[in-house]
Design an enzyme around this catalytic site. Structure first.
Site, PDB file in Angstrom:
ATOM      1  CD  GLU A 115      31.168  28.553  78.826  1.00  0.00           C
ATOM      2  OE1 GLU A 115      31.629  27.477  79.262  1.00  0.00           O
ATOM      3  OE2 GLU A 115      31.063  28.803  77.620  1.00  0.00           O
ATOM      4  CE  LYS A 117      38.050  24.371  86.437  1.00  0.00           C
ATOM      5  NZ  LYS A 117      37.660  23.185  87.173  1.00  0.00           N
ATOM      6  CG  ASP A 119      33.760  20.609  91.869  1.00  0.00           C
ATOM      7  OD1 ASP A 119      34.572  19.992  91.142  1.00  0.00           O
ATOM      8  OD2 ASP A 119      33.903  20.736  93.096  1.00  0.00           O
ATOM      9  CE1 TYR A 235      31.591  21.870  80.306  1.00  0.00           C
ATOM     10  CE2 TYR A 235      33.191  22.372  78.595  1.00  0.00           C
ATOM     11  CZ  TYR A 235      32.829  21.684  79.740  1.00  0.00           C
ATOM     12  OH  TYR A 235      33.704  20.791  80.304  1.00  0.00           O
ATOM     13  CE  LYS A 330      40.347  25.535  89.928  1.00  0.00           C
ATOM     14  NZ  LYS A 330      40.842  24.681  90.903  1.00  0.00           N
ATOM     15  CB  CYS A 424      24.767   4.717 124.327  1.00  0.00           C
ATOM     16  SG  CYS A 424      23.977   6.330 124.186  1.00  0.00           S
ATOM     17  CB  CYS A 427      21.814   5.630 128.024  1.00  0.00           C
ATOM     18  SG  CYS A 427      22.000   4.433 126.687  1.00  0.00           S
ATOM     19  CB  CYS A 442      22.127   3.913 121.570  1.00  0.00           C
ATOM     20  SG  CYS A 442      21.359   3.761 123.198  1.00  0.00           S
ATOM     21  CB  CYS A 447      18.942   6.069 124.975  1.00  0.00           C
ATOM     22  SG  CYS A 447      20.287   7.232 124.668  1.00  0.00           S
TER      23      CYS A 447
HETATM   24  S1  IVH Z   1      36.303  24.286  79.047  1.00  0.00           S
HETATM   25  C1  IVH Z   1      39.034  23.582  75.838  1.00  0.00           C
HETATM   26  N1  IVH Z   1      34.220  25.034  80.448  1.00  0.00           N
HETATM   27  O1  IVH Z   1      37.018  21.949  84.272  1.00  0.00           O
HETATM   28  C2  IVH Z   1      38.001  23.476  76.854  1.00  0.00           C
HETATM   29  N2  IVH Z   1      35.597  23.299  81.312  1.00  0.00           N
HETATM   30  O2  IVH Z   1      39.836  22.149  85.175  1.00  0.00           O
HETATM   31  C3  IVH Z   1      38.494  23.129  78.186  1.00  0.00           C
HETATM   32  N3  IVH Z   1      34.824  22.390  83.457  1.00  0.00           N
HETATM   33  O3  IVH Z   1      38.307  19.286  82.420  1.00  0.00           O
HETATM   34  C4  IVH Z   1      37.422  22.993  79.177  1.00  0.00           C
HETATM   35  N4  IVH Z   1      33.044  23.667  83.630  1.00  0.00           N
HETATM   36  O4  IVH Z   1      35.838  19.160  83.105  1.00  0.00           O
HETATM   37  C5  IVH Z   1      35.286  24.197  80.384  1.00  0.00           C
HETATM   38  N5  IVH Z   1      32.311  25.773  81.565  1.00  0.00           N
HETATM   39  C6  IVH Z   1      33.376  24.951  81.486  1.00  0.00           C
HETATM   40  C7  IVH Z   1      33.650  23.997  82.491  1.00  0.00           C
HETATM   41  C8  IVH Z   1      34.802  23.196  82.373  1.00  0.00           C
HETATM   42  C9  IVH Z   1      33.746  22.697  84.186  1.00  0.00           C
HETATM   43  C10 IVH Z   1      35.811  21.363  83.829  1.00  0.00           C
HETATM   44  C11 IVH Z   1      36.211  20.443  82.697  1.00  0.00           C
HETATM   45  C12 IVH Z   1      37.714  20.521  82.627  1.00  0.00           C
HETATM   46  C13 IVH Z   1      38.067  21.065  83.969  1.00  0.00           C
HETATM   47  C14 IVH Z   1      39.406  21.781  83.899  1.00  0.00           C
END
Ligand code: IVH
Length: 685
Positions: A115, A117, A119, A235, A330, A424, A427, A442, A447
């Site tokens: 899935e 991740k 932000d 999720y 990552k 500025c 000018c 300004c 200007c």
């Molecule tokens: S699973 C046991 N799934 O990433 C489950 N986390 O660096 C643990 N996060 O604190 C988390 N997308 O806030 C999971 N698809 C995803 C996620 C996800 C973002 C975040 C979550 C977690 C952080 C860990």
């Protein structure tokens, strides 16, 4: 209406609103217009006003209006809200599997789900009998803070599940107590739009989507949260309990893949999940997503690889706060550090001064970055950014790179604290700070830097679209005193152009021709071009639909303007103020004399019905060979078609050019016909 009928209508309205909310905010496939939605909501509000005893917490009217709090209450999570360990290269991921296989060797045979991740911020949502009753932040993983009122304002969050009243077997029945976990965040286009609005209102722009989302969720007054475009993806199931008196037909899903499908069937917005039979497939899925990363409309910093089988996941246990059964793989950083060589200052169209970082060139996400935004002068002081510092720079999606902060450990003592200019940079006139605003301005109307920006905006693609008038030439024209406002463009003499450096006859003729052609631009474009605060393409089109020409608009009152949907008091005042200024009145007089005076072409309905594209809805994406995006839009509209911004089931055709991205995949997914420019022209004949 009798009370029974009224009650029935109330249920109907709630059901309909839930459904349309879901279509819009979860599926991104609206079926009715915002106006129609608001009408339904209004009707529901009216019934609830008559019968306040009928208001329930899951009513669609209850998204806003929680009373401001003075602090957040603590909430104990039903089970720990865990974090994730990280992997940076494929070897780390293989090493992870080897490590966990020592704890339970079934891991070697496991299947996985991958899935994105996201932000954003982790949130924990409690549902009782399908009704959203409480929501919390992650906190320390054991105890979070109660932010229920703020979470309610997120339109993607279902206040009741299942969202539909469909009794068919495809819609599951939730357990009496269900706790889920998701991530709240802001999409990049929404973030940019938010910042445009802030800028237009002369207010501080936000630094990045994540911090903005975090700040929004931590507001004690949820009406402020409601103004930020937060969204959500869910999720995980954190707790599942069934009332023994009404047992639900089955227990919780046994795998992560089924969990996502189950949550989606209930009506939760869920991330895209990829099933992978083994770890090699999971790593391939990670690479495939990495390729798509720049096209996504939200930020992700990697992929989460999860053991699919929940039992095995649980048996593997936890190390510290990280479950063994999942790992965050990552992506390479979009964040780097480099030296801040200098701080420059730009003068904007309205005179606002914006500082920017001059950087020792550095590569971020495949692009060499030399400059980055510093937002405003307060930001420099808040972060104590000094010239000579090693700074952290981030670039994500199409967002302009920005300086996140300083690497304090790298300081040598040679760094110079920054003092904003008192005058500025262009000018040399003194700068001013307007009461209540963060920006410095300004205020010199003459200007030259502002004039250059104004003209650049006037001639730009979305405005008068004068091809061949780039910033270098604009500067030349201003420096040589050939233009002192935008109207002067229309009285430029050929001989004067020929006296400029780098101008041969052909170039001068082409430019004069392009300027002459722009006289035919419609009123909406001229309005956009004039650069009135808050009047972008959308507002300009609304205004052009209401006022026949600039003279009529100049005579409009604040009240008259405010009666137009989408125009609030700020924009209304800005428009009236703009037309009252003598300098602007002078520009308008000159434009009129030069024949730049479009009148609104309000297409008669009868006529519209006979146009070839009547009744068809289009979305335009990618680079087309013979049209700018704006021209294609206008072409479709003048031939009777409608143009919208995103692909949905209601889209009839996607007009796709080169480098079409996510809209193309979306159209393919939904089975929307994809055509090119030639086919579009053919259809319009
Ligand atoms: S699973 C046991 N799934 O990433 C489950 N986390 O660096 C643990 N996060 O604190 C988390 N997308 O806030 C999971 N698809 C995803 C996620 C996800 C973002 C975040 C979550 C977690 C952080 C860990």
């Amino acid at each position: 209406m009798s009370d029974t009928e009224l009650r029935q209508r109330l249920e109907e309205l709630r059901q309909e609103l839930r459904f349309h909310n879901y279509q819009y905010h979860v599926l991104d496939e609206p079926i009715i217009s915002d106006y129609e939605y608001d009408q339904l909501l209004l009707e529901l509000r009216q019934i609830e006003e008559q019968h306040p005893e009928w208001i329930t917490p899951d009513s669609p009217t209850q998204r806003t209006g929680a009373p401001p709090a003075d602090k957040f209450e603590k909430v104990r999570h039903p089970s720990p809200i865990l974090s994730l360990s990280n992997a940076f290269v494929a070897e780390d991921v293989y090493a992870w599997l080897e490590r966990i296989a020592k704890v339970d060797e079934r891991a070697l045979e496991a299947d996985f789900v991958v899935e994105p991740k996201l932000d954003g911020l982790s949130v924990v949502l409690h549902y009782r009998d399908g009704v959203f009753v409480q929501g919390a932040t992650r906190g320390d993983g054991e105890i979070g803070e109660d932010i229920t009122g703020n979470l309610r304002t997120i339109r993607a969050l279902p206040l009741r599940v299942p969202v539909t009243d469909d009794t068919s077997s495809s819609v599951p029945h939730p357990p009496s107590y269900l706790v889920v976990r998701g991530e709240a965040f802001i999409r990049l286009p929404d973030f940019e739009e938010l910042n445009c609005k802030q800028e237009a209102a002369g207010e501080k722009t936000y630094v990045n989507p994540r911090n903005t989302a975090a700040g929004a969720l931590r507001q004690l007054d949820s009406s402020l949260t409601a103004q930020r475009p937060l969204t959500l993806l869910v999720y995980q199931i954190v707790a599942w309990q069934d009332d023994l008196s009404t047992p639900s037909p089955s227990g919780p899903p046994a795998t992560q893949y089924e969990t996502i499908a189950y949550l989606r069937a209930l009506g939760f917005p869920t991330p895209e999940s990829t099933y992978c039979a083994n770890l090699d497939e999971a790593i391939a899925a990670h690479h495939a997503w990495e390729e798509r990363r720049q096209e996504l409309d939200f930020e992700i910093d990697g992929m989460v690889i999860k053991i699919n089988d929940h039992q095995l996941f649980a048996d593997l246990g936890v190390v510290g706060k990280d479950p063994r059964g999942a790992v965050a793989f990552k992506f390479p950083a979009e964040e780097v550090t480099t030296q801040l060589l200098d701080i420059g200052v730009n003068v904007g169209r309205t005179g606002v001064l914006t500082p920017y970082a001059v950087l020792d060139p550095v590569e971020v996400g495949g692009v060499v970055v030399r400059q980055a935004t510093l937002h405003n002068f307060d930001y420099i002081f808040e972060k104590d950014i000094r010239v000579g510092d090693r700074v952290r720079v981030k670039r994500a999606g199409d967002v302009i790179p920005y300086v996140i902060g300083v690497v304090e450990a790298a300081r040598t003592g040679q760094e110079q604290p920054y003092t904003p200019p008192a005058t500025c940079p262009d000018c040399d006139q003194p700068v001013e700070r307007i009461e209540g605003e963060v920006a410095w301005y300004c205020v010199n109307a003459a200007c030259p830097a502002q004039l250059v920006r104004n003209i650049e905006h006037f001639v730009s693609r979305g405005a008068m679209d004068i091809v061949g008038l780039g910033v270098r030439i604009v500067k030349q024209l201003v420096e040589e005193g050939l233009v002192s406002d935008v109207a002067d463009l229309y009285t430029l003499e050929r001989s004067a152009l020929l006296s400029l450096e780098g101008f041969a006859e052909k170039k001068a003729d082409n430019l004069l021709e392009a300027i002459a052609v722009s006289k035919g631009q419609p009123l909406s474009r001229l309005l956009t071009a004039l650069g009135v605060r808050g009047v972008g393409e959308v507002v300009a089109t609304d205004l052009a639909g209401r006022y026949p020409d600039l003279e009529a608009l100049a005579a409009a009152s604040v009240e008259g303007l405010e009666s137009i949907e989408g125009i609030g008091p700020n924009i209304a005042h800005a428009i009236v103020d703009w037309f009252q200024r003598p300098a602007n009145q002078g520009v308008l007089r000159k434009l009129r004399q030069a024949g730049v005076w479009p009148t609104a072409e309000i297409i008669e309905t009868q006529h519209a019905a006979s146009l070839p594209l009547n009744g068809l809805t289009f979305v335009v994406t990618g680079t087309l060979p013979g049209f700018t995006r704006q021209q294609a839009k206008e072409f479709i509209q003048t031939h009777g078609g409608k143009v919208t911004g995103s692909v949905s089931k209601k889209t009839d055709y996607l007009v796709a050019g080169e480098k079409a991205g996510s809209k193309l995949s979306r159209a393919e997914e939904l089975g929307v016909s994809v055509i090119g420019e030639d086919e579009l022209r053919e259809m319009a004949r």
